[in-house]
Design an enzyme around this catalytic site. Sequence first.
Site, PDB file in Angstrom:
ATOM      1  N   CYS A  52      59.212  18.947  42.598  1.00  0.00           N
ATOM      2  CA  CYS A  52      59.526  20.073  43.482  1.00  0.00           C
ATOM      3  C   CYS A  52      58.395  20.455  44.421  1.00  0.00           C
ATOM      4  O   CYS A  52      58.625  21.140  45.410  1.00  0.00           O
ATOM      5  CB  CYS A  52      59.944  21.290  42.667  1.00  0.00           C
ATOM      6  SG  CYS A  52      58.564  22.141  41.903  1.00  0.00           S
ATOM      7  N   CYS A  77      51.026  19.420  38.392  1.00  0.00           N
ATOM      8  CA  CYS A  77      51.661  19.397  37.065  1.00  0.00           C
ATOM      9  C   CYS A  77      51.616  18.005  36.438  1.00  0.00           C
ATOM     10  O   CYS A  77      51.841  17.846  35.248  1.00  0.00           O
ATOM     11  CB  CYS A  77      53.105  19.890  37.137  1.00  0.00           C
ATOM     12  SG  CYS A  77      54.174  18.839  38.109  1.00  0.00           S
ATOM     13  N   GLY A 270      48.436   7.059  38.264  1.00  0.00           N
ATOM     14  CA  GLY A 270      49.038   8.253  38.870  1.00  0.00           C
ATOM     15  C   GLY A 270      49.623   9.199  37.839  1.00  0.00           C
ATOM     16  O   GLY A 270      49.861  10.370  38.121  1.00  0.00           O
ATOM     17  N   HIS A 361      53.696   1.349  39.115  1.00  0.00           N
ATOM     18  CA  HIS A 361      55.094   1.206  39.529  1.00  0.00           C
ATOM     19  C   HIS A 361      55.670  -0.096  38.976  1.00  0.00           C
ATOM     20  O   HIS A 361      56.753  -0.110  38.378  1.00  0.00           O
ATOM     21  CB  HIS A 361      55.177   1.216  41.058  1.00  0.00           C
ATOM     22  CG  HIS A 361      56.561   1.151  41.574  1.00  0.00           C
ATOM     23  ND1 HIS A 361      57.257   2.266  41.957  1.00  0.00           N
ATOM     24  CD2 HIS A 361      57.417   0.119  41.721  1.00  0.00           C
ATOM     25  CE1 HIS A 361      58.470   1.923  42.339  1.00  0.00           C
ATOM     26  NE2 HIS A 361      58.576   0.607  42.207  1.00  0.00           N
ATOM     27  N   GLU A1277      74.858  36.771  51.369  1.00  0.00           N
ATOM     28  CA  GLU A1277      75.631  35.723  50.703  1.00  0.00           C
ATOM     29  C   GLU A1277      76.490  34.897  51.646  1.00  0.00           C
ATOM     30  O   GLU A1277      76.761  33.730  51.392  1.00  0.00           O
ATOM     31  CB  GLU A1277      76.588  36.375  49.697  1.00  0.00           C
ATOM     32  CG  GLU A1277      75.918  37.101  48.577  1.00  0.00           C
ATOM     33  CD  GLU A1277      76.955  37.871  47.778  1.00  0.00           C
ATOM     34  OE1 GLU A1277      77.391  37.376  46.737  1.00  0.00           O
ATOM     35  OE2 GLU A1277      77.343  38.964  48.234  1.00  0.00           O
TER      36      GLU A1277
END
Length: 1346
Positions: A52, A77, A270, A361, A1277
Amino acid sequence: MSSVSRSDELVFFVNGRKVIEKNADPEVTLLTFLRQNLGLTGTKYACGRGGCGACTVMVSKCDPVSKKIRHFSVTACLVPICSLHGAAVTTVEGVGSTQTRLHPVQERIAKSHGTQCGFCTPGMVMSMYALLRNHPQPSEEQVMDALTGNLCRCTGYRPILESGKTFCMESNGCEQKGTGKCCLDRGENDSPSHGQQSDISTGLFTKDEFQPLDPTQELIFPPELLRIAESPETRTLTFYGERVTWIFPGTLKDLLELKVKHPEAPLILGNTSLGPAMKSQGHFYPIVLSPARISELSMVSKTSEGLTIGAGCSLAQVEAILAERVSELPEEKTQTYRALLKHLRSLVGQQIRNMASLGGHIISRHCYSDLNPVLAVGNATLNLISKEGARKIPLNADFLAGLAHAGLKPEEILESVYIPHSQKWEFVSAFRQAQCQQNALADVTAGMRVLLKEGTGTIEDLSIACGGIGLAPISAHKSCQQLRGRCWNELMLDEACRLLLDEVSIPGSAPGGKVEFKRTLVVSFLFKFYLEVLEKLKKLVKQSSAPDCLRYPEVSDGFLSALEDFPVTVPQGVQRYQSVDSRQPLQDPVGRPIMHLSGLKHATGEATFCDDIPKVNKELFMALVTSTRAHAKIKSIDSSKALELPGVVDVITAEDIPGTNGAEDDRLLAVDKVLCVGQIVCAVVAETKVQAKHAIEKIKITYEDLEPVIFTIEDALKHNSFLCPEKKLEQGNVEEAFEKVDQIVEGEVHVGGQEHFYMETQRVLVIPKTEDKELDIYVSTQDPTHVQKTVSSTLNIPVNRITCHVKRVGGGFGGKMGRPAIFGAIAAVGAIKTGHPIRLVLDREDDMLITGGRHPFFGKYKVGFMNDGRIKALDVECFINGGCTLDDSEQVAEFLLLKLENAYKIRNRRFRSRACMTNLPSNTAFRGFGFPQGGLLAESCITAVAAKCGLLPEKVREKNMYKTIDKTIYKQAFNPETLTRCWNECLDNSSFHSRRMQVEEFNKKNYWKKKGIAIIPMKFSVGYVETSFHQAAALVHIYTDGSVLVTHGGNELGQGIHTKMLQVASRELKIPLSYMHICETSTATVPNTISTGGSIGSDVNGRAVQNACQILVKRLEPIIKENPEGTWEDWIKAAFEQRISLSATGYFSRGYEAFMDWDKGEGDPFPYYVYGAACSEVEIDCLTGAHKKIRTDIVMDACCSLNPAIDIGQIEGAFIQGMGLYTTEELKYSPEGVLYSRGPDEYKIPSIMDVPEEFNVSLLSSSQNPLAIYSSKGVGESGLFLGSSVFFAITDAVTAARRERGLAEDFTVKSPATPEWVRMACADRFTEMIPRDNPKTFKPWSIQIA
Ligand SMILES: Cc1cc2nc3c(=O)[nH]c(=O)nc-3n(C[C@H](O)[C@H](O)[C@H](O)COP(=O)(O)OP(=O)(O)OC[C@H]3O[C@@H](n4cnc5c(N)ncnc54)[C@H](O)[C@@H]3O)c2cc1C
Ligand code: FES
Ligand code: FES
């Protein structure tokens, strides 16, 4: 092995300050460290999985090979602190602050209105900041690319992008844009004589006031780290944590020796693969080896044959290396590089590309890997190294399948990857299709390569590898072998499809589902490849003087449309609104585009959210234990093992609740039985979050399954399982009308659920006080009074002992109406039982699992109409999936009916709705409250009628819209004048009619790509069907220095209510905004508040603030009269001296009398309506199901907007959220009722890439609403439903494709219109050729609950 004393010192810098960690724990992430150890809470937690961008920070490192300093964004994170040895970290606090100096990035994002709730803002700032450190004058594409990994649920991205664009060199299209003179500013019928009304503005901010970007002002890379990098230490460093040891060798030799010693230890680069696996799949490694200092792993070498890239290079570096090679070499040599680049540019956001390594990867061999299939077909070789020496292995099918003989030995590492150049007559392509175009894991990803015999069309070599469809990427080795020697023509293609489908078989129950779609994609990609090669051959043959005999099949012009991918285009657009009257005093901020008052603090990270409150004394952490069964009896709960763990203080069960445990059928903590997976059973309280999380794994609950288990609406209907009685509205004589119509059509509409995905998950901090059972509760909620009351009844203490505080909420959208009370009450039980403050912060996975969302919907309609499209009769039956408890489901079912008619007057109609009870988490309020589902059904009836009559949907819409003053289905008087104005203005602004013709022209010429356009009207009712909900209170204090503190009953959710309230206060008190402040919403200052929702927060609270201010002004009047030339400060001083109260409570109670008599089917349920219309145009790729949004025009009636920047922000944000609902957001449940989609990887909310390429919003001018404050309207809304214009544009394009293919046009409407739905609806020879499974022969991976 672990001994804390032997740990080396971990040294890194944060915001220019040196950090020395003597006992660095490898399990601690940078995010945790910043927030908990350094108190730098500007960096936010929102998903914990790199998906995110809320935790974005910048890392600067000296490259071991080039010795250059690299600045790059990362998601904190996923960064273990141990990986930062020798690095410098810059967080949002290090960039600038309101206390010292704002950075231009911070200033501009705030002043461009790029922040609403502000939770995503620090991450956005950091992504942009990192970009500017590398490119002080980036291109618009670079700005967009830098933000692909950052999600925002509020703004709709347009203003964020706009702020980024202010740093770009090139002007955004037209110099005149925003001045009213640019073509973008005008509609179809605008001409100089019409002109732009002089009172219409198109600028929401002024660039002139922005500080320039001065790169010399940035934090420098710490000289100490530079010195270390210049003469690097080669000694192996070791960091011992409680459970994990991190070994950091300085040389390749040491690394290889360590790999022999610890063959099971992974290499951590990573951490983008290991990190999420450790978090969500329980993977655990006691020892990890970090090769970050090994320069050999970062080497790049070019030869005339190919390119060798070090395994330690990040994907971003690989992208740059490949791009350079592509620019240097002839096209024929770079086919593989180009294919890799195509994937690298779309596979994931910038931060992850900066972190993830090529080696990680490849070695992770994820089934969805985008690069491995391309590397495999491109004949890449892996250069391995171990203490024993070096060897090479091919990156081939066996390697990808994970076969032991083809992979690495435990003591080996991947040193580099060799990718050979392609050659003449060799063609390589890459394909991928995901839920959305960018930044989403692919459903199917593929690499394809063919080598043709020189000068012929004969296949010499062919390789195809696909990912996303099995446990590992699959190579179609056998098929390719069989096709060798065949000519590159249609016959070969047919045979190749058949062979491929046989070899790359996907079982019906395959994980990830979408089986038929995936099968279709495999052959669709092959077809695209076939055409691509033909096109390239055509060029090649032309270029080389090929013999005349060489003939390849011609690709017809219409088929060429299969080839191009949708390019990434930077969105542009104009926002128009009515300027304030030129006579309005400058001091009066009402109607002006004032920046969100917390905007700058959002951008600097100084804005405090619930979990940013520093740890309080003796605080404990709570984690929740949830049911793993959908419907079961709880036989036992055994907490003994959990209680034995270090740090665990207590386990809270229903027995610990002193008062009421929720309602009989809606428990806070489960008693005896559970009704869904995700129901809260008990909670663990421990000293730290990590301890609490470990402990919940140890709680053993035994269950006995109960029958029935119901998940779908279909099953609920079978079992007669409902939460409430049916609601009905009827008008006219439906049966009789059906007898008189020309045609009748019946159909079904399915709308999936929606997750709120507020960026700030549910959080609460409960602090018990020592006296009188008092509790302070800091909570992220839309309804603090509900939290207060629930805690009171749960603890059995009076409401007056409990104070709820809400500073700000990181997005709510309805999801923080009822739910926070549950978490607040459970945490409060923990606080009372242990006597400690309790903090409860839900992880994203738990939040998504537990909290429910928008109701999935199933509707059946029968519509009777005349051949000219006039609808005469409509019979609708709707069902919503309410989940296992009532919550707001009955009201949602009612609102759905009340709003279902949308803009249409149909004389004879019957609407029925009912909420089904299922064994899923309870669904709840969500922006739009039933209308997004019901409205979609209404519009689907229109398109069905249009299809039957052979008319354009917009014609049928116009024919059936309200035209004159009339009565709604619930007999409320209604004047459609403004609705009609919105519709006409939208038609005009969007140049609808000419574009409709252009779309048709395009569709005639293109077989595989189709365009669609749709215009949707909207009548949205504002408020609650309850008079008592239309009340509000405010408390305004004036202090003796003249400063004003305003408090009111609304909560700041990002919708800018506090800003608007201060605008109101400023107008009423006639003093500038700078005098005003709002501290928080608190039940102690304004009691008995109504939840902030229903779009009326600003209406009702605004009236209350106005009332309070007017009371104060009245009191001050005599003083002002006495000294009219005095200042505000003089009057306040005088008032105090004259003992005049400078504090007033304002109240709003009268005005909106809302009621609904369901027995009679009539009422006056809504104070007023918001009107709007939206036109969207899209283009779909019939072969993949992908779509791009070409343009959206919205016209919305916000009347006299209190703050046009905020209102336009609400409209845009809601629109994009609605677009997500109708196009990409798909909840997936297992057949056992377990929610799979529990994070940003699996659940795709729109990203910046999803914003329409042209996105124009206009607020209707000269519109009045005497009912609301200053004639404004609540638009929080309504914009959401307008997202359906994208849905109907997609279905319009699908209809065009189906018409051309001779297929029925009245297909079942299913939302979201995902690529899967679009592809399968555009049926063709490829969908025909795929094998179909008999549903009775397998258990599907997921179920449809709507
Ligand atoms: C949010 C998100 C979205 C993503 N989206 C996509 C996507 O769309 N498409 C896609 O293809 N991928 C995607 N990925 C996956 C990503 O590409 C991989 O996670 C990444 O490339 C792994 O690299 P890493 O350096 O982080 O590996 P790490 O997590 O550090 O390591 C992974 C594994 O590789 C091994 N390893 C690493 N280097 C070596 C070496 N030199 N020698 C031997 N073993 C080694 C380690 O031992 C470990 O087992 C996504 C990841 C995230 C977090
Ligand atoms: S919290 Fe780190 S990316 Fe979401
Ligand atoms: S402002 Fe972006 S998530 Fe709220």
